[in-house]
Design an enzyme around this catalytic site. Structure first.
Site, PDB file in Angstrom:
ATOM      1  N   GLU A 178      -9.427   3.330   2.131  1.00  0.00           N
ATOM      2  CA  GLU A 178      -8.917   3.690   0.946  1.00  0.00           C
ATOM      3  C   GLU A 178      -7.957   2.533   0.497  1.00  0.00           C
ATOM      4  O   GLU A 178      -7.798   2.381  -0.571  1.00  0.00           O
ATOM      5  CB  GLU A 178      -8.347   5.227   0.656  1.00  0.00           C
ATOM      6  CG  GLU A 178      -6.972   5.212   0.958  1.00  0.00           C
ATOM      7  CD  GLU A 178      -6.558   5.173   2.577  1.00  0.00           C
ATOM      8  OE1 GLU A 178      -7.678   4.989   3.532  1.00  0.00           O
ATOM      9  OE2 GLU A 178      -5.594   5.042   3.111  1.00  0.00           O
ATOM     10  N   ASP A 231       1.503   6.309   5.690  1.00  0.00           N
ATOM     11  CA  ASP A 231       0.750   5.247   5.212  1.00  0.00           C
ATOM     12  C   ASP A 231       1.269   4.688   4.048  1.00  0.00           C
ATOM     13  O   ASP A 231       0.273   3.970   3.165  1.00  0.00           O
ATOM     14  CB  ASP A 231      -0.795   5.948   4.992  1.00  0.00           C
ATOM     15  CG  ASP A 231      -1.860   5.208   5.145  1.00  0.00           C
ATOM     16  OD1 ASP A 231      -1.780   3.937   5.702  1.00  0.00           O
ATOM     17  OD2 ASP A 231      -2.962   5.355   4.808  1.00  0.00           O
ATOM     18  N   LYS A 236     -10.720  12.308   8.618  1.00  0.00           N
ATOM     19  CA  LYS A 236     -10.095  11.737  10.040  1.00  0.00           C
ATOM     20  C   LYS A 236     -10.011  12.981  10.707  1.00  0.00           C
ATOM     21  O   LYS A 236     -10.030  14.156  10.484  1.00  0.00           O
ATOM     22  CB  LYS A 236      -8.623  11.227   9.958  1.00  0.00           C
ATOM     23  CG  LYS A 236      -8.507  10.010   9.102  1.00  0.00           C
ATOM     24  CD  LYS A 236      -6.927   9.749   8.919  1.00  0.00           C
ATOM     25  CE  LYS A 236      -6.582   8.170   8.145  1.00  0.00           C
ATOM     26  NZ  LYS A 236      -7.348   7.328   8.749  1.00  0.00           N
ATOM     27  N   ASP A 266     -12.408   6.587   3.748  1.00  0.00           N
ATOM     28  CA  ASP A 266     -11.032   6.516   4.778  1.00  0.00           C
ATOM     29  C   ASP A 266     -10.808   5.034   4.625  1.00  0.00           C
ATOM     30  O   ASP A 266      -9.506   4.852   5.126  1.00  0.00           O
ATOM     31  CB  ASP A 266     -11.533   6.816   6.255  1.00  0.00           C
ATOM     32  CG  ASP A 266     -10.021   7.262   7.138  1.00  0.00           C
ATOM     33  OD1 ASP A 266      -8.937   7.326   6.206  1.00  0.00           O
ATOM     34  OD2 ASP A 266     -10.197   7.192   8.222  1.00  0.00           O
ATOM     35  N   ARG A 315      -7.482  -0.728   0.994  1.00  0.00           N
ATOM     36  CA  ARG A 315      -8.031  -1.923   0.210  1.00  0.00           C
ATOM     37  C   ARG A 315      -8.698  -1.768  -1.010  1.00  0.00           C
ATOM     38  O   ARG A 315      -8.659  -2.559  -2.034  1.00  0.00           O
ATOM     39  CB  ARG A 315      -9.351  -2.527   1.143  1.00  0.00           C
ATOM     40  CG  ARG A 315     -10.398  -1.436   1.213  1.00  0.00           C
ATOM     41  CD  ARG A 315     -11.329  -2.061   2.499  1.00  0.00           C
ATOM     42  NE  ARG A 315     -10.971  -1.529   3.943  1.00  0.00           N
ATOM     43  CZ  ARG A 315     -11.567  -1.735   4.982  1.00  0.00           C
ATOM     44  NH1 ARG A 315     -12.596  -2.481   5.079  1.00  0.00           N
ATOM     45  NH2 ARG A 315     -10.806  -1.388   5.896  1.00  0.00           N
ATOM     46  N   LYS A 356       0.716  -1.338   0.028  1.00  0.00           N
ATOM     47  CA  LYS A 356       0.005   0.001  -0.123  1.00  0.00           C
ATOM     48  C   LYS A 356       1.048   1.327   0.140  1.00  0.00           C
ATOM     49  O   LYS A 356       1.794   1.489   0.825  1.00  0.00           O
ATOM     50  CB  LYS A 356      -0.819  -0.076   1.320  1.00  0.00           C
ATOM     51  CG  LYS A 356      -1.642   1.273   1.462  1.00  0.00           C
ATOM     52  CD  LYS A 356      -2.713   1.301   2.581  1.00  0.00           C
ATOM     53  CE  LYS A 356      -3.140   2.665   2.918  1.00  0.00           C
ATOM     54  NZ  LYS A 356      -4.153   2.550   4.068  1.00  0.00           N
ATOM     55  N   ASP A 377      -2.802  10.168   4.004  1.00  0.00           N
ATOM     56  CA  ASP A 377      -4.054   9.706   4.082  1.00  0.00           C
ATOM     57  C   ASP A 377      -5.249  10.584   5.064  1.00  0.00           C
ATOM     58  O   ASP A 377      -5.045  10.455   6.297  1.00  0.00           O
ATOM     59  CB  ASP A 377      -4.259   8.303   4.725  1.00  0.00           C
ATOM     60  CG  ASP A 377      -5.508   7.622   4.893  1.00  0.00           C
ATOM     61  OD1 ASP A 377      -6.578   8.356   4.498  1.00  0.00           O
ATOM     62  OD2 ASP A 377      -5.769   6.794   5.602  1.00  0.00           O
TER      63      ASP A 377
HETATM   64  N1  BES Z   1      -4.410   4.422   6.965  1.00  0.00           N
HETATM   65  C1  BES Z   1      -5.503   4.030   7.926  1.00  0.00           C
HETATM   66  C2  BES Z   1      -5.185   2.765   8.791  1.00  0.00           C
HETATM   67  C3  BES Z   1      -4.424   3.067  10.027  1.00  0.00           C
HETATM   68  C4  BES Z   1      -4.692   3.652  11.339  1.00  0.00           C
HETATM   69  C5  BES Z   1      -2.625   3.068   9.913  1.00  0.00           C
HETATM   70  C6  BES Z   1      -3.574   4.042  12.368  1.00  0.00           C
HETATM   71  C7  BES Z   1      -1.828   3.387  10.949  1.00  0.00           C
HETATM   72  C8  BES Z   1      -2.506   3.906  12.246  1.00  0.00           C
HETATM   73  C9  BES Z   1      -6.421   3.315   6.932  1.00  0.00           C
HETATM   74  O1  BES Z   1      -6.654   3.787   5.648  1.00  0.00           O
HETATM   75  C10 BES Z   1      -7.828   3.633   7.589  1.00  0.00           C
HETATM   76  O2  BES Z   1      -8.217   5.114   7.713  1.00  0.00           O
HETATM   77  N2  BES Z   1      -8.463   2.494   8.048  1.00  0.00           N
HETATM   78  C11 BES Z   1      -9.716   2.722   8.638  1.00  0.00           C
HETATM   79  C12 BES Z   1     -10.724   1.827   8.057  1.00  0.00           C
HETATM   80  C13 BES Z   1     -12.366   2.171   8.491  1.00  0.00           C
HETATM   81  C14 BES Z   1     -12.569   3.463   7.967  1.00  0.00           C
HETATM   82  C15 BES Z   1     -12.969   0.911   7.824  1.00  0.00           C
HETATM   83  C16 BES Z   1      -9.663   2.706  10.221  1.00  0.00           C
HETATM   84  O3  BES Z   1      -9.121   1.621  10.439  1.00  0.00           O
HETATM   85  O4  BES Z   1     -10.165   3.303  11.036  1.00  0.00           O
HETATM   86 ZN    ZN Z   2      -4.728   4.486   4.726  1.00  0.00          ZN
HETATM   87 MN    MN Z   3      -7.717   5.677   5.591  1.00  0.00          MN
END
Ligand code: BES
Ligand code: ZN
Ligand code: MN
Length: 497
Positions: A345, A284, A273, A343, A347, A261, A266
């Protein structure tokens, strides 16, 4: 750092003597007391060889000659040894010089496995890593080990160990180059820069790169990647790398596909966020860094393996043109995705990375790495990555590689029950269950769809591992997680283990 070899200690001005805590420690200390003109009972009293313990001796009156006794503790793992040497090089930086001798004679360190030496040298180099490259004084304040003429001399019985040590240097150099990239702020590492980085690395170390710009992504039908890129003024990049060792023609090499990824920042997109920790989302692209680093290191070491790396890279931004919650977007595979949460994104872009890999390269084994979910941190914390696979043999190898390197993984389930929540009324699937539970698992189930049932696929959710607090920085910073893990995994395959 350059590596040199000597068979005898002589009067080297700066010597590091690593010492295990075991039945032989006291006798060894008595001998060292004689060698370095110390009082035996004082040495026994003041040095217990605990992990990270360090005692500085000045053996010659009126001379700057230094000898560091460095405790390794009892039965350290390879990861422990790396951490001990890294800690030593970092904390003792003011007393160290650019010419150092590491005492690795059988009489001091014992008949230990050579991989310990690789880990020790790896750690010594990493301890010189500098996080603050944007500070005004960063050019003057460099660690002595980072000098262009820095020399680490291995004092050992056999010159072969010079090669073993060299591997530790190569590993650290690849790791630190990627740590620089993960630590870089997003205004220094747009997707275009990631592509240029891969190209330059490929030229220098001998692997092929193909990089799709936005026009090419449209032409190829990478709709999922493009949908995440919609809100960003920076063009996406789809980075493909292919490594083959030179000169090996008679042997069929295992083909391993690595997908990482590469979200260079992000924001969450329209499902934005909160601002508290948003700055950390420059990391990220930790999955991309693991892939770039593993391929570069394989090329540096000329490992007998065939590697393909794919990195879909984009920013995830907020804009009038950005994809909105509820939008339906396409993908390279042809399946449609209802974007419930912008968010989620990672996947979405990995969907294109995985299906492009399977369709065009059909690797024997497929592994993706991504800072994919906060959920995996809730589940496993900061001690290991989440591992998802239906292939028990692959799980066993990755788990063993994790134990060998200290870059640990822990397996979580991939049962179909977890895919229920990804059903969409209007598209082939949705990108988020909408429920605050099992988030890392449903993300993995989403990815599985785009692997086209590849029987030897594993997903590593490294959200907790790519960027964390170490002695190198009180704030969080890059760890290079995944490079040693994947390299150790590849070595297990090469050696038929
Ligand atoms: N990049 C984030 C995940 C992340 C969170 C990485 C904290 C490192 C530290 C990812 O893109 C994300 O935002 N995931 C969301 C998914 C949710 C919206 C389904 C999450 O984990 O909150
Ligand atoms: Zn992310
Ligand atoms: Mn995200």
């Amino acid at each position: 750092m350059k590596i040199n070899f000597v068979a005898r200690l002589n009067d080297s001005p700066l010597v590091i003597v690593p010492i295990f805590k075991n039945a032989a420690t006291l006798a060894l200390l008595d001998r060292l007391a004689v060698d370095f003109k110390q009082t035996p009972f004082l040495l026994r009293r003041d040095f217990k060889a605990e992990a990270k313990e360090c005692l500085l001796l000045y053996p010659e009156q009126g001379s700057d000659r230094k000898v560091f006794l460095l405790g390794l503790g009892a039965e350290p793992s390879l990861g422990d040894v790396l951490a001990i040497f890294r800690y030593f090089a970092f904390t003792q930086r003011a007393r160290l010089t650019q010419d150092v001798v590491l005492d690795w004679r059988v009489s001091t360190i014992g008949a230990t496995s050579t991989t310990y030496l690789t880990a020790a040298v790896n750690g010594l180099c990493l301890g010189g890593y500098q996080v603050g490259v944007h500070k005004a004084d960063s050019l003057f304040n460099i660690h002595p080990f980072k000098n262009a003429s820095a020399m680490l001399t291995i004092c050992a019985q056999h010159p072969y160990l010079q090669l073993v040590a060299q591997k530790g240097v190569e590993t650290a150099e690849a790791q630190m180059r990627l740590m620089d990239l993960v630590n870089a702020p997003s205004n220094f590492k747009q997707p275009r820069v990631l592509g240029e980085w891969a190209e330059a690395s490929g030229k220098q170390f001998g692997y092929k790169t193909t990089i799709f710009d936005k026009k090419k992504c449209i032409e190829k039908g990478l709709h999922a990647l493009l949908s995440v890129n919609q809100g960003s003024p920076e063009e996406p990049r789809f980075i493909i790398m292919e490594y083959l060792p030179t000169g090996i023609t008679n042997k069929k090499l295992t083909k391993i596909g690595l997908v990482g990824k590469g979200v260079t920042f992000d924001t969450g997109g329209i499902s934005i966020k909160s601002s508290t920790n948003m700055h950390k989302m420059k990391s990220d692209m930790g999955g991309a860094a693991a892939v770039l680093g593993t391929i570069e290191l394989a090329a540096r070491l000329q490992l007998p393996v065939h590697l393909i790396g794919i990195i879909p890279s984009t920013e995830n931004m907020v804009d009038g043109k950005a994809t909105k919650p509820g939008d339906v977007v396409g993908s390279y595979l042809g399946k449609t995705i209802e974007v419930i949460d912008t968010d989620a994104e990672g996947r979405i872009i990995l969907a294109d990375g995985l299906s492009y890999m399977v369709k065009n390269y059909n690797p024997d084994t497929l592994i993706d790495l991504a800072t994919l979910t906060g959920s995996v941190i809730g589940t496993l914390g900061y001690h290991c990555a989440g591992l998802f696979t239906n292939d028990d043999a692959l799980a066993a190898r990755l788990t063993l590689a994790g134990e060998l390197t200290g870059e640990k993984v822990w397996r979580l389930p991939l049962w179909d029950a977890y895919a229920e929540d990804l059903k969409s009324d209007i598209a082939d699937l949705s990108n988020f269950s909408g429920k605050p539970m099992a988030g890392a698992i449903s993300a993995a189930k989403f990815l599985e769809v785009f692997t086209d049932r590849h029987p030897h696929w594993a997903h590593l959710d490294i959200a907790g591992m790519a960027f964390s607090a170490t002695e190198l920085s009180p704030q969080q910073s890059a760890t290079a997680y995944g490079i040693r893990l994947l390299t150790a995994y590849i070595e297990l395959i090469i050696n038929d283990l």
